[in-house]
Design a protein around this motif. Structure first.
Motif, mmCIF file in Angstrom:
data_model
loop_
_atom_site.group_PDB
_atom_site.id
_atom_site.type_symbol
_atom_site.label_atom_id
_atom_site.label_comp_id
_atom_site.label_asym_id
_atom_site.label_seq_id
_atom_site.Cartn_x
_atom_site.Cartn_y
_atom_site.Cartn_z
ATOM 1 N N LEU A 85 0.924 -1.195 -0.046
ATOM 2 C CA LEU A 85 -0.004 0.005 0.004
ATOM 3 C C LEU A 85 0.900 1.195 -0.143
ATOM 4 O O LEU A 85 0.533 2.365 -0.543
ATOM 5 C CB LEU A 85 -0.942 -0.063 1.300
ATOM 6 N N TRP A 89 1.341 4.462 -2.963
ATOM 7 C CA TRP A 89 0.751 5.804 -2.069
ATOM 8 C C TRP A 89 0.697 6.669 -3.232
ATOM 9 O O TRP A 89 -0.509 7.529 -3.307
ATOM 10 C CB TRP A 89 1.784 6.179 -1.157
ATOM 11 N N LEU A 92 -2.405 6.167 -5.286
ATOM 12 C CA LEU A 92 -3.677 5.956 -4.658
ATOM 13 C C LEU A 92 -4.403 7.664 -4.712
ATOM 14 O O LEU A 92 -5.759 7.685 -4.868
ATOM 15 C CB LEU A 92 -3.469 6.037 -3.001
ATOM 16 N N TYR A 93 -3.541 8.742 -4.627
ATOM 17 C CA TYR A 93 -4.137 10.027 -4.888
ATOM 18 C C TYR A 93 -4.565 10.053 -6.276
ATOM 19 O O TYR A 93 -5.532 10.915 -6.601
ATOM 20 C CB TYR A 93 -3.172 10.951 -4.267
ATOM 21 N N ASP A 123 -0.523 0.865 7.787
ATOM 22 C CA ASP A 123 -0.829 1.057 6.471
ATOM 23 C C ASP A 123 -2.028 2.032 6.091
ATOM 24 O O ASP A 123 -1.880 2.797 5.535
ATOM 25 C CB ASP A 123 -0.673 -0.387 5.716
ATOM 26 N N ALA A 127 -2.898 5.986 4.645
ATOM 27 C CA ALA A 127 -3.721 6.436 3.413
ATOM 28 C C ALA A 127 -4.801 6.985 3.866
ATOM 29 O O ALA A 127 -5.737 7.243 3.093
ATOM 30 C CB ALA A 127 -3.807 4.985 2.696
ATOM 31 N N SER A 130 -5.861 10.075 1.588
ATOM 32 C CA SER A 130 -5.748 9.799 0.313
ATOM 33 C C SER A 130 -6.884 10.010 -0.709
ATOM 34 O O SER A 130 -6.792 9.905 -1.703
ATOM 35 C CB SER A 130 -5.019 8.330 -0.080
ATOM 36 N N TRP A 132 -9.678 7.952 -0.560
ATOM 37 C CA TRP A 132 -10.296 6.861 -0.615
ATOM 38 C C TRP A 132 -11.302 6.653 0.471
ATOM 39 O O TRP A 132 -11.080 7.258 1.818
ATOM 40 C CB TRP A 132 -9.195 5.678 -0.294
#
Ligand SMILES: Cc1ncc(C[n+]2csc(CCOP(=O)(O)OP(=O)(O)O)c2C)c(N)n1
Ligand code: SF4
Ligand SMILES: [Mg+2]
Lengths: 393, 306
Positions: A85, A89, A92-93, A123, A127, A130, A132
């Motif tokens: 993950l 990174w 993810l964004y 982890d 995030a 991010s 999500w």
């Protein structure tokens, strides 16, 4: 017809992926997620799914290829844990900023270093900002149910954001549980067909995805993303309602366990909530008014709703399975304290950072946390705002 | 396709983009896109080509375009192509598409190397184009592993003790050959017909194809914008940038200079090599000449063998 089965968390998620039948999966193995992608690879090899499985050379490429596939209008999934993950990174964004409805199981594991393969939440907590949606699960059943619902949440036109489906490494991913799996046809019907409004493979309407977005537009796009996250709250509840009709299982932003008349409460995520329920039951037998709030939806953060429930307690302990190194407590603690401050609630909130790198947390330890809360109420005084629970001196 | 015919095809990278005048990346891209016979999905790594062609809310691309990040254009197009295959398999798509990834030398030789290697190894049906201008131009001319030895860049400056970049460039084209993909080529702007043919070949190839094209950058090379194409001929005549292709493992030389020119001719026309001509640096040019000769001999050997 749903069926009762005995599966590990990883197998349950692989089953969910089989039933979702994504057009593309691009994934890279990492403990404790490995069994999930291995099991899914077998479904691909046996022709049980239509999925093109892209055996990428890293998690960075896993997320990159998933972004490419999703932008091409496909239903695209991946799965990972910990360092995987972390390696994703950057992308993810990009996935959330590009508004791609990707669903990704994350089998929570401690981040290196030092390297450690066991459960904690460093982890996913890394995030959390991010863009999500983050769902958490106490056990394999919940993780499975969250995965199916995540598709509908992510793909909703007012949302169009990716979702992480979190479950605890080893504790949930590797333990065999009895759970209920929906019928394939029910899942198919529940998630429906995904039709992207705009995508790369529409030659009549070509689009540009990911252009350079400067001072004149970037902020507006981020604002839209923020509004979408806000919108997701309603969608999460709607989807849960529909899912209940299908499965009989009820989901909300969080679960309240014996909180109605509670004076002291704990806030926890994932499998620790199960352990905490044991502690609550023991204490209740002794006449202690203890309760638990288990967060299911951590992003978006249902702040007002949580505050509304916690405000009637006298003292609350937030359990964080991640260090933030802020020296002011863990991430969940920060969020909870801040929303209680908003409503000027008269509740003491303390923080326990626990279970890092897979350190076990036992019922007795959680009971001791409730005892600390009683002490805070009795003395009217907080000795330690932030403590580390279960660590050797 | 003849150049004349190519000129009649629809422009797919349109004017109005913001590349510098004399930028080889734009010229190469424009020509390569004309060789594609299908609708395309174009991926672009972060870099000059990307930032100059899609500034929201505008795009210079007639085809669908995706920019993801700097190091992942190969993985991104892998995902697009996998989506396409999945939809075809499910009977949801029957149109033909070309899948193209563009990356600068930084996005290809360096930070995107792993992603590229993975995509080529997996055998996606895609064309990867590296436009090699020999440095990270977009961020202000920093050295890459494609920067030629001796070049003055902002992170390999020519100083009092260190005379510019210390290493020879990585032979990425050879490394792509080692991936055993069906088609690999090195191309140049002064032979547009050859570039067009290679691009066409790459599009027709089933499976991955890789083309490395030298792309002039007047800003980074400190060269004259109007001399750009000529300069790429000098690169070929001095064997600094030979033209060859490797099809199904067979090496073929595509341009043999009538008379091989000394490397100085290539170095002298670019400000980035100016310091090499200072007194006391003669040995550096000799070393570069020697290295260029060895490389050329190796290529001849590979091509004659086949
Ligand atoms: C992960 C990451 N690192 C660094 C950068 C900064 N950056 C953007 S473009 C670029 C250089 C691009 O060089 P190249 O690929 O050669 O393309 P060119 O600009 O020369 O066309 C760099 C260093 C970035 N965008 N992302
Ligand atoms: S800096 Fe160089 S590569 Fe970039 S646009 Fe200008 S000429 Fe082209
Ligand atoms: Mg470059």
């Amino acid at each position: 017809m749903s069926s009762k089965v005995a599966l590990t968390g990883n197998e349950a998620l692989a089953q969910a992926m089989r039933q979702i039948n994504p057009d593309v999966v691009a994934a890279y193995p990492i403990t404790p997620q490995t069994a999930m992608v291995q099991t899914f690879s077998q479904f691909v090899a046996d022709g049980e799914v239509d999925t093109e499985y892209v055996t990428v050379e890293s998690e960075h490429s896993a997320m990159s290829a998933t972004v490419g596939a999703s932008a091409a209008g496909a239903r695209a999934m991946t799965a990972t844990a910990a360092n995987g993950l972390a390696l994703m990174w950057e992308v993810l964004y990009i996935a959330s900023g590009t508004r791609l409805p990707i669903v990704m199981p994350v089998v929570n594991r401690a981040l290196s270093g030092p390297i450690n393969i066991h459960c904690d939440h460093s982890d996913a907590m890394g995030a959390r900002d991010s863009g999500w949606i983050q769902l958490y699960a106490e056990n394999a059943q919940e993780a499975y149910d969250n995965a199916i619902q995540a598709l509908r949440i992510s793909e909703h036109k007012d949302v169009m954001l990716p979702t992480m489906v979190n479950l605890d490494g080893f504790i949930t991913s590797h333990a065999v549980e009895s759970l209920e799996i929906l019928a394939d046809s029910d899942v198919k019907e529940f998630i429906g067909e995904y039709k992207a409004e705009h995508h790369l493979l529409d030659s009549k309407n070509p689009i540009a995805v990911g252009p350079l977005d400067l001072q004149d537009f970037y902020f507006e796009h981020k604002m839209q993303q923020s509004i979408a996250m806000e919108n997701s709250k309603e969608v999460i509840l709607e989807v849960a309602k529909e899912y209940k009709e299908l499965s009989g299982r009820e989901y909300e932003f969080f679960e309240e366990y014996k909180l109605d008349d509670a004076e002291i409460g704990i806030v926890a995520l994932n499998s620790t909530a199960g352990t905490a329920k044991g502690a609550v039951d023991n204490l209740r037998e002794q006449g202690v008014k203890a309760g638990l709030l288990k967060i299911r939806v951590y992003r978006p953060f249902p702040g007002e709703e949580i505050a509304e429930v916690l405000k009637s307690l006298k003292a609350v302990a937030v359990l964080d399975r991640a260090e933030s190194f802020s020296t002011n407590g863990g991430p969940v603690f920060g969020d909870i304290r801040s929303i209680l401050y908003n409503i000027k609630a008269d509740v003491e909130v303390v923080n326990y950072i626990y279970g890092l790198g897979g350190r076990d947390i036992k019922v007795g330890e959680i009971e001791s946390v409730y005892r600390d809360l009683e002490e805070i109420i009795d003395s009217g005084n907080v000795k330690n705002r932030v403590s580390h629970l279960g660590v050797r001196e | 396709m003849k150049l004349k015919e190519a000129a009649k095809t629809k422009e797919r990278l349109t004017g109005g983009h913001r590349l510098c005048s004399g930028c080889g990346a734009g010229t190469a891209t424009n020509l390569i896109m004309r060789a594609s016979k299908n609708p395309a999905v174009v991926g672009c790594a972060t870099g000059c080509l990307e930032v100059s062609t899609t500034i929201y809310p505008f795009t210079a691309w007639e085809d669908s375009f995706i920019h993801n990040a700097f190091e992942n254009v190969a993985a991104t197009i892998s995902g697009v192509e996998a989506a396409y295959r999945s939809l075809v398999k499910q009977g949801k798509m029957d149109e033909e598409f070309d899948f193209i990834a563009f990356g600068g030398d930084g996005g290809t030789y360096d930070i995107g190397f792993q992603s590229l290697s993975g995509a080529m190894e997996r055998g996606h049906n895609m064309v990867y184009i590296c436009y090699d201008n020999g440095a990270y131009m977009n961020t202000g001319i920093q050295r890459s592993s494609a920067t030629p030895k001796g070049a003055n860049t902002t992170t390999s400056p020519a100083g009092k003790v260190i005379p510019g970049k210390q290493q020879y460039k990585k032979e990425l084209t050879d490394i792509m050959v080692a991936h055993n993909i069906p088609y690999v080529a090195q191309a140049s702007l002064f032979k547009p017909q050859d570039l067009l043919r290679k691009a066409q070949k790459a599009f027709e190839t089933k499976g991955p194809a890789f083309i490395n094209v030298i792309a002039t950058c007047p800003r980074g090379w400190r060269s004259r914008a109007e001399k750009g194409i000529e300069l790429t001929k000098v690169a070929a005549d001095t064997c600094a940038w030979p033209l060859f292709e490797v099809e199904e493992g067979k090496w073929k030389l595509n341009y043999k200079p009538k008379k091989k020119k000394p490397i100085e001719e290539w170095l002298r026309q670019q400000g980035r090599f100016k310091h090499l001509f200072k007194k006391g640096n003669e040995h550096l040019i000799e070393e570069i000449q020697e290295h260029t000769d060895q490389r050329w001999e190796y290529l001849l050997e590979m091509c004659e063998k086949d």
